[in-house]
Structure formats: C-alpha cells, structure tokens
Design an enzyme around this catalytic site. Structure first.
Site, short mmCIF file in Angstrom:
data_model
loop_
_atom_site.label_atom_id
_atom_site.label_comp_id
_atom_site.label_asym_id
_atom_site.label_seq_id
_atom_site.Cartn_x
_atom_site.Cartn_y
_atom_site.Cartn_z
N SER A 118 0.83 -1.21 0.00
CA SER A 118 0.00 0.00 0.00
C SER A 118 0.86 1.25 0.00
O SER A 118 0.38 2.34 -0.30
CB SER A 118 -0.93 0.01 1.22
N HIS A 139 -3.60 -3.34 -5.19
CA HIS A 139 -3.81 -2.86 -3.82
C HIS A 139 -5.25 -3.09 -3.38
O HIS A 139 -6.15 -2.35 -3.76
CB HIS A 139 -3.42 -1.37 -3.72
N GLU A 151 -6.87 -1.06 -6.43
CA GLU A 151 -6.05 -0.15 -7.25
C GLU A 151 -5.04 -0.99 -8.02
O GLU A 151 -4.26 -1.72 -7.42
CB GLU A 151 -5.32 0.87 -6.36
N ASN A 189 -5.06 6.54 -0.73
CA ASN A 189 -4.32 7.03 0.44
C ASN A 189 -3.86 8.46 0.25
O ASN A 189 -3.68 9.20 1.22
CB ASN A 189 -3.13 6.12 0.76
#
Lengths: 285, 268
Positions: A118, A139, A151, A189
């Site tokens: 991540s 991800h 992702e 994120n």
C-alpha cells in the site's frame, strides 16, 4: 479457462484475497511458512464466510465449495503452476524484493506477480525480478471481502498487457478496478490524506472537539464515518506510518506533513480500537 | 419577488419574534409568521430557499437591496449567502445591518472570511453569526455555526432554535476561515485535482476509487463540479491567505477549471 491463483502470506490481506478468490470459484494456493499460520488463516476465512452466510450474502453451500478450493501450501515451489501470484507479506521493501527475486525463479514465465503493497514502490519491487513488465501492484483494502475497490498500480516497467490482465482478474474477483501510476499513496491514500490531516489540523487549532469534527463530517458532509473514528479503526500506528511514508516519498512536500497529534497518540500507545484506546475510549465499562 | 408559504405549525422562539404591536392578530399571540430573507450567491440561495420552504417557512429571496425596504418589518431572520468576501457582500451586510431591527439575527456565510471581520464595524455586531454555507451541504442534517467574539448568547441560542425548528442539528465551531466541513472538503478536492494533474489516474478513476475504496458520498472531482470549482478555489485561497501555508496552495489545474467554469471531462 480456469485461472489458478497463488497467494504468498496468509495474514489479514492474504486471507482476504483467498476468501474472495475461493468464493469466485478460483482455485487458490495459500502459502505461508508453516502449517500453524495457514491453519489459523483458513480458520479466519471460515469465520468471515460464516458471517456472510448469517447475513444471507452467500449460501452455506457456497461456503463449503469455496473452502474446498483453498489449498494449503508450505512449500513455495508449489506455486509454479499459478497464473497469478499475489504477494501479501510484511510491508518491508527488502523482504518484498527478496521474495520477488525468488518468485521470479519459481513462477511460470507467463505468470503475473502482483504485490499488495500500500505504500512501497511497485517499480522498485519489480526491479528485483528479470521480468518487471509482468509485475504489477494490486492494492486491496481491508476488509477485502467488504471493500469493493482494487487499485491496479502500474510500475515504471509494467506492460499494458499486464495492467489489462490484472484489471480483468480483479473484476473476476468481483472488484471494481481502477488504474493508477506508481506514485506515493496511489489514489485513495493520497486523496484521503487531507480528510485526516486537515481534521487533525483543525483539532490542533482547537476550533472544536474531535467528537464534533466527526459529527460534522458525517452529518454535514454525508461521510459514513468521521476521520477520528476511522483513524481509530485503522489504527493510529498504521495511519501514521502510511502518512510518514507518503511524506518521505514526496520529498517532504509540506502538503503531506504528518500530524504531531497523531504521532503523540502513537507514542502514548493509543492505537485505537484494537487496543481499546485511541481518540476514543473503547473500554467496556 | 416575494415567495411566501403559510404554515401555522411553524413555531418561533421568543427572541426572534417581533414586538406584539406589530401583530395584527390578537387571538393568537404565540403564532408569529416567520419570514426569512435570503440574499447572496444564486446557487446557495436556491438551496436554502428550497430547504426552508420545504419545512413550511416563508422565504423572501431578495433580488436587490431596494426590495428590502418593503418587507423589513416582517423579516425575522436574514441569511447573507455570498461565499466570497467581496464588495457586494459588504454592501449586503451593511444594508441588512442598517435596515433590520437589532434583535433580528443576521446569519452570514463565513467560509472565506470570519464573521468577526465581516461584522466588526457594522451596527449591532452582536446579532451576526457565521454559517458554513457551502453548496451541496444544506440538504444534509447538520449546519455548522460560528459565533464571533461579539455574538450575543441570545442570538446564538435563537439561531440554534431556528434550526431546531427545522429539525436540523447544529454544531458551534470556532470562527475561523473554512470552518470545518468546507475546509476539509476543499482540501480533498484540491488533492484530487493535484492527482489528476500529475496524471496519476484518470479523473473518472479518481472519483470511482474514492467512492468504492473510501466510501465517499461523491467522487471528489464530481463533487467539486457540483460545488463549483470557483467556490473551492475561493475557500483554498482564503485558507492560504489566512495561514500562509503551502498546504493550501491551489492545484494549478483546479484554478484553471475555476476560471473556465468546467472540467474538461464534461466536454467529452
């Protein structure tokens, strides 16, 4: 054509991927260093599936069938016939690079090697192999069986074909796939960084209390959870390490400066829900 | 233009009520018809007007300041909903403060400028209170209010009671630029535009990722479009000017979208 899936690392994320893969009728080889780790992992999958059965999301039969598709592996060489291998080990660049070097030798030459990192550079992990064009980031988010998104991360040398195959597999796993370049934090994120960090800054200015910020974000903004509830759920240690990693990788771009408040929470051992004390107190009275 | 809707169920708190002699009906002294006047940004006035009328509140959308004179005695509260701290907003606030009796609360959008600096030099600054009026938010169940250092407790209580009667929760926050929700939201949209500008992912994938990966009610870029990119930039610029911090720097692509008024995706 039946695609066979290999998973390295039977922790939370590895188990989550095995769970959805088995439910979507893939044969899964779940690898970890010893029987005990795998046994506990399958037990956890069993527990989560049972909850889905209780919620009428899947049938009892679906669950039984799915569990038969998970093969427990303790010899990494047994992953040689897999069409795709997911890596879900410790978030440590050296550990991952060593593993990919090994997988590069074991895996079939057409196999895709997917890392579930991540925060680390997919490009850097891929560079440990002789076939970086076949290495991709996939991800998944925790809990894997509940969060829709994956992702698909394109490393510097990842081929378009690998990107397409990875997206297709994600969709066969019942997920929504988005494509992103290999930049710090990818999409989620990175874009959600201000959701936490601006809330922490407002708290630092003492504009209101954290309970009020959560209430405002949910009831004025329409978000499902407030930033402080979410940080407690993720764990302040995990949130902070993600924030610090993005900040480092962005060469200290001030937009990504982590919050001193969160650092102090971690220093105080107030990680959140998992140890019953974070921004909120979860101790049963 | 007057828009009034009668609703006998609407209750008004004592302090926002007009003086008894202004009431023609003797038999029902407790029933004062509320009239809320709205002026400012068209988009916000529309949202507030619709939501207030839905709750049975009489609303007057002021097209110009001259029309204020006709209804000044009937107005029980005024909303100034210009987001950007500009000359027109100053004129509006001045006119409201000159025309309305001292006990009528003036609730002003305080997202790009604190309510203190808006009201400090006006008549009766104690009856001004800030509101986080920001496009797309008023349909939700909570409003953020910010009393200034001058705001009286009575006015703050009255305005809270007004929202209580609308079945809306209130949160009192510090009088600071961006308040809470607009500030967090604009920062998210800004980062989404940086992400788009850096070509990390397509605008569509950015929006999908935030909806499906983080449970956002809207994708941030689509949300920015709904709000109006110029409004997002106005908040970020105000935050930048207030804090002088790099973190509030507007993504160049976002600024361009604000000027153009559209996101290129919508033209496809």
């Amino acid at each position: 054509m039946a695609i066979s899936i290999g998973i390295v690392g039977a922790g939370t994320m590895g188990a989550g991927i095995a769970h959805i893969a088995a439910l979507n009728k893939f044969t899964v080889s779940l690898y970890d260093i010893n029987d005990e780790v795998i046994r506990r992992s399958v037990e956890k999958i069993n527990f989560e599936m049972k909850r889905s059965v209780d919620k009428n999301k899947i049938s009892d039969d679906d669950m039984k069938q799915a569990l038969t598709r998970i093969k427990k592996r303790t010899n990494i060489n047994d992953l040689d016939t897999c069409d795709i291998i997911f890596e879900a080990v410790l978030e440590d660049i050296k550990v991952k690079k060593d593993l990919f070097k090994k997988l590069d030798q074991i895996a079939h030459h057409t196999a895709i090697l997917a890392t579930n990192t991540s925060t680390l550079s997919v490009t850097s992990i891929a560079a440990a192999t002789k076939k970086p064009e076949r290495v991709v980031g996939m991800h998944f988010f925790n809990p894997v069986h509940e969060i829709q998104l994956v992702e698909i991360v394109k490393g510097e040398r990842t081929s378009d074909e690998t990107m397409k195959s990875a997206a297709a597999i994600a969709e066969q796993l019942g997920k929504k796939a988005v494509q992103t370049k290999d930049t710090p934090g990818y999409i989620v994120n990175r874009v959600s960084h201000p959701f936490y960090n601006e809330a922490l800054k407002i708290l630092g200015e003492n504009a209101t209390t954290l309970e009020e910020i959560d209430r405002i974000v949910k009831k004025s903004g329409g978000f499902k959870m407030g930033p402080f509830e979410l940080m407690d759920l993720t764990g302040n240690d995990v949130s902070l390490s993600v924030a610090e990693s993005i900040y480092e990788q962005m060469y200290h771009d001030p937009r990504f400066q982590p919050s001193r408040i969160q650092k102090q929470m971690v220093e105080a051992g107030m990680f959140g829900k998992k140890n019953k004390l974070g921004f909120y107190n979860y101790e049963e009275k | 233009m007057k828009k009034q809707i009668k609703n006998k169920k609407t209750k008004v708190t004592a302090a926002v009520r007009e003086k008894p002699k202004a009431q023609p009906v003797k038999s029902k002294p407790a029933e004062v018809k509320q009239l809320i006047c709205l002026l400012g940004d068209e988009q916000l006035v529309k949202e507030y007007s619709a939501a207030l009328q839905e709750k049975g509140i009489a609303v007057q959308e002021l097209q110009n300041l001259a029309s204020l004179k006709n209804s000044v005695k009937k107005i029980t509260a005024a909303f100034e909903l210009t987001l950007t701290a500009n000359e027109q907003k100053k004129k509006n606030l001045l006119a409201l403060s000159e025309a309305l009796p001292a006990n009528v609360p003036i609730i002003s959008c305080a997202v790009t400028e604190t309510i203190l600096s808006q009201s400090h030099l006006l008549k009766h600054p104690e009856r001004f209170i800030g509101i986080a009026a920001f496009p797309t938010l008023f349909a939700n169940p909570l409003v953020e209010l910010a009393p200034s250092l001058h705001t009286s407790k009575e006015i703050a209580d009255n305005v809270k009671a007004l929202f209580d009667s609308l079945k809306k929760e209130t949160a009192m926050v510090q009088d600071s630029v961006g308040m809470v929700m607009p500030r967090i939201l604009c920062q998210i949209i800004n980062e989404a535009l940086f992400t788009s500008q850096n070509d990390v992912a397509s605008p569509n994938d950015i929006d999908e990722a935030m909806k499906h990966g983080a449970n956002y009610p809207h994708g941030p870029i689509a949300w920015g479009e709904m709000i109006g990119f110029a409004n997002v930039v106005a908040v970020l610029d105000a935050l930048y000017n207030n804090h002088h911090e790099e973190r509030y720097r507007v993504a160049p692509l976002l600024r361009q979208m604000a000027i153009a008024g559209v996101f290129w995706r919508t033209k496809e």
